[in-house]
Design an enzyme around this catalytic site. Sequence first.
Site, PDB file in Angstrom:
ATOM      1  N   ASP A 230      26.869  66.623 -10.995  1.00 14.43           N
ATOM      2  CA  ASP A 230      26.419  67.288 -10.920  1.00 14.43           C
ATOM      3  C   ASP A 230      25.405  67.284 -10.376  1.00 14.43           C
ATOM      4  O   ASP A 230      24.656  66.854 -10.574  1.00 14.43           O
ATOM      5  CB  ASP A 230      26.391  68.889 -12.065  1.00 14.43           C
ATOM      6  CG  ASP A 230      26.654  70.152 -11.143  1.00 14.43           C
ATOM      7  OD1 ASP A 230      26.512  70.114  -9.698  1.00 14.43           O
ATOM      8  OD2 ASP A 230      26.855  71.437 -11.667  1.00 14.43           O
TER       9      ASP A 230
HETATM   10  C1  BGC Z   1      27.569  72.958  -8.879  1.00 17.73           C
HETATM   11  C2  BGC Z   1      27.677  72.697  -8.808  1.00 17.73           C
HETATM   12  C3  BGC Z   1      27.800  72.440  -6.635  1.00 17.73           C
HETATM   13  C4  BGC Z   1      26.852  71.710  -6.992  1.00 17.73           C
HETATM   14  C5  BGC Z   1      26.461  70.930  -5.701  1.00 17.73           C
HETATM   15  C6  BGC Z   1      24.987  72.530  -8.637  1.00 17.73           C
HETATM   16  O1  BGC Z   1      24.468  73.274  -9.018  1.00 17.73           O
HETATM   17  O2  BGC Z   1      27.023  73.325 -10.391  1.00 17.73           O
HETATM   18  O3  BGC Z   1      29.452  73.201  -9.201  1.00 17.73           O
HETATM   19  O4  BGC Z   1      29.223  72.090  -7.017  1.00 17.73           O
HETATM   20  O5  BGC Z   1      25.443  72.018  -7.059  1.00 17.73           O
HETATM   21  O6  BGC Z   1      26.527  72.223  -4.142  1.00 17.73           O
END
Ligand code: BGC
Length: 818
Positions: A230
């Site tokens: 993530d």
């Molecule tokens: C989120 C993810 C997301 C990623 C990219 C993170 O803060 O938890 O779900 O895909 O950002 O935007």
Amino acid sequence: MIDVNDTLAGLSLTEKAALLSGENTWQTRAIPAADVPRIWMADGPHGVRKQVGSADHLGINGSEPATCFPTAATIANSWDESLAEEIGAALGREASGQGVHVLLGPGLNIKRSPLGGRNFEYFSEDPELAGRLAAAYVRGIQSEGVAASPKHFAVNSQELRRMVSDSIIDERTLRELYLTAFEIVVRESAPWTVMSSYNLVNGAYAHENAHLLQRVLRDEWGFGGAVVSDWGGSNDAVAAVRAGGTIEMPSPGFDSAREIEAAVRSGDLDEADLDARVREVLTLVERVTARTVPAAVDVTAHRALARRAAAESAVLLRNENRVLPLAAGTRVALMGDFATTPRYQGAGSSLVNARDVSTLAQALGASTLDLVGTARGFRRDGVADAALVSEARRLAASADVVILAFGLPEIAESEGSDRGTLALPADQIALLNSVVAVHDRVVVVLSAGGVVEVPPLDGAAALVHGYLGGEAGAEGMVDVLTGVVEPGGRLAESMPLRLADTPTAGRFPSTARTAEYREALSVGYRWYDASGTPVAFPFGFGLGYTTFAYSDLRVQDGVVTVTVTNTGERAGSDVVQVYVGRSAPSRMPRPTRELKGFSKVRLEPGASTTVRVPLGDRAFRYFDADLDSWQVEGGEYEVSVGRHPGDPTLSATVHVEETTSGGAAADGSRETPTKATRALTDSEFATLLGHDVPASAWGNGSLGYNDPIDRISTSKSALVRLVFRILDRRRRKAEASGHPDLNILFMFNAPFRVLSKMSGGLATRRLTEAVLTVVNGQVVRGVGAVVSAYFRGRRLEKTSRERFRAASERPRTTRRSR
Ligand code: BGC
């Protein structure tokens, strides 16, 4: 197209190490001379969020227009795998059309508590339902040549300090509840990537958790793709490579690449592990670049799909005196702020720049109904306004039916913060009470990504929960209100009467360093059912405009068959839900009944059909923590078909063979109380874990690399504490305005580590350590160290960048060219 083995053989150590982290916020690194292109990743779960300008992972800056489909929490209510697959394919086409190679979704974490801040992005409290719907999305997305990235693996239940929180959970609960949905996705839809979560699981960060990534995901489930961190969720790059974490996103500059390279050179990291990860990256690149012509996007067709999906996912919870559906020409008064300013998605990284959003006022105005007027009724910010109420009440008098557009304000449902209450804002309840005093045909339509307390809505004759319906949600809702579409939605989560009844009441979100999953398997209906706690509406519940009867239940050779008849006067859909519970005494505590199969059926009035629901090999299994494997306890089980877990309309008893020879479960070494409980005691929890409960308190010494930034409130330096107060004031001000400050929320929930992990190379780990010196009170020394680390980091980055560029442009002899 690249040849993975050939390409890998031609890469230098520097190149291999660099391939394991991103080039920028959304792209991986390219190696032009080896024909490895950069690939583009973008959110998300219910619409493509491709940012071509300023990039951020919180949905703050703009993105390209895209169809905004209903969120996962909404589609889950359809219980319709083919609908989910259709949406997946549409998302895949839009991603391909925009040059996106990896779509970051779907999100399928289990809803441990209805307060979870991202529940609107997740499917269900039940793993069978969540897993099968997510698998359908993945099949759809990947059918267009785009990789899906089911997320967040795993046990990521709360937003509060999500990058620091350590989920302490016993192995059986982990497997049976939190991993099963991912297992279904991996086994049934073979995703090309999986996104690891931010949190730690039993002491190890998810992106470097060998148990999750190697043992379970790859060895047991046969996952053959790449694990993407993530955004900012990678901690120790070398540990990740060793444990099975493939790519670190977004770009940490070359910091991680340097660490990996050095670890291989010193012998600390086996190059075979590095090669395994690089092979995963190259395989991903190979897969997502196989399609050379971008998909064509039929925007009109996608909007029509979004509308149908919203309608088929709306849940009719109450319909007294058959107020609904509304006949053509019915005089309707529409009130509530949500009628003109809709809520159709949640905030954060999933935020889609929707193409064409409709409002309930527009959609009703364009329908066969006679819209006699609209009134705002209440203020979104919760400030009471008597004039708005009286205006609405006056309008009610002129209508046959009053529709109240209620919902949760934006601030209640956002990535980065958990909900604090299940109550709807008091001004909405006040409006309802005032209107029901003068009108008896009041329909409440809810826009919210999760559940709310419904007893205060008892005065309404009808209640429809539309969840977050996407850009065409209003038209979908009007289709349901007018009966153009049968409300086919069934709740994918229980609606408790009050927050206090929920299994994690008083313990969610955890404010400590650890989040202890002391309710074990008692999540959602598994808790309400076993403890006899009444709910407002159970999991699986939903009404329609027609009625269905079940007969002739048979369970044979692992297949349940049941005859379903539409006994009403309209065509409609129903969901056959199959639950399995043990009828013989069990040697271990078990949920009373669990969903093990389902099938959506559509029937004309008077028509019957025989529905087959295969039980499959998940139907009777439990995870035996002592034997460390799935087992089946022999004996009698009840297989029931009903409209929710507690409604065994029809049931049959089946005998199942034992798979263990008693096993360790039989000696009771991990025994838990047999009564339903939602908070195991220390000793019960320790027994279940198989070790002492880890310490949960925050230390009161110096702050470290992985301590949450909001702990600067306890800094020794008055200056640093002042910084905290300024930021916190900004956070509260934003909250009061109704829109969260996602940057501050992210920062407060994150550890200091993100400074180096998310600055694209501006801050090395050394610089973050220097910042910590300041935070820990040695301001003068710290500032000096920050300055020197900054300039040293710039030099290092420059050298690494140049080395990588030289390496990646070096001509090579591949097997093909030899
Ligand atoms: C989120 C993810 C997301 C990623 C990219 C993170 O803060 O938890 O779900 O895909 O950002 O935007």
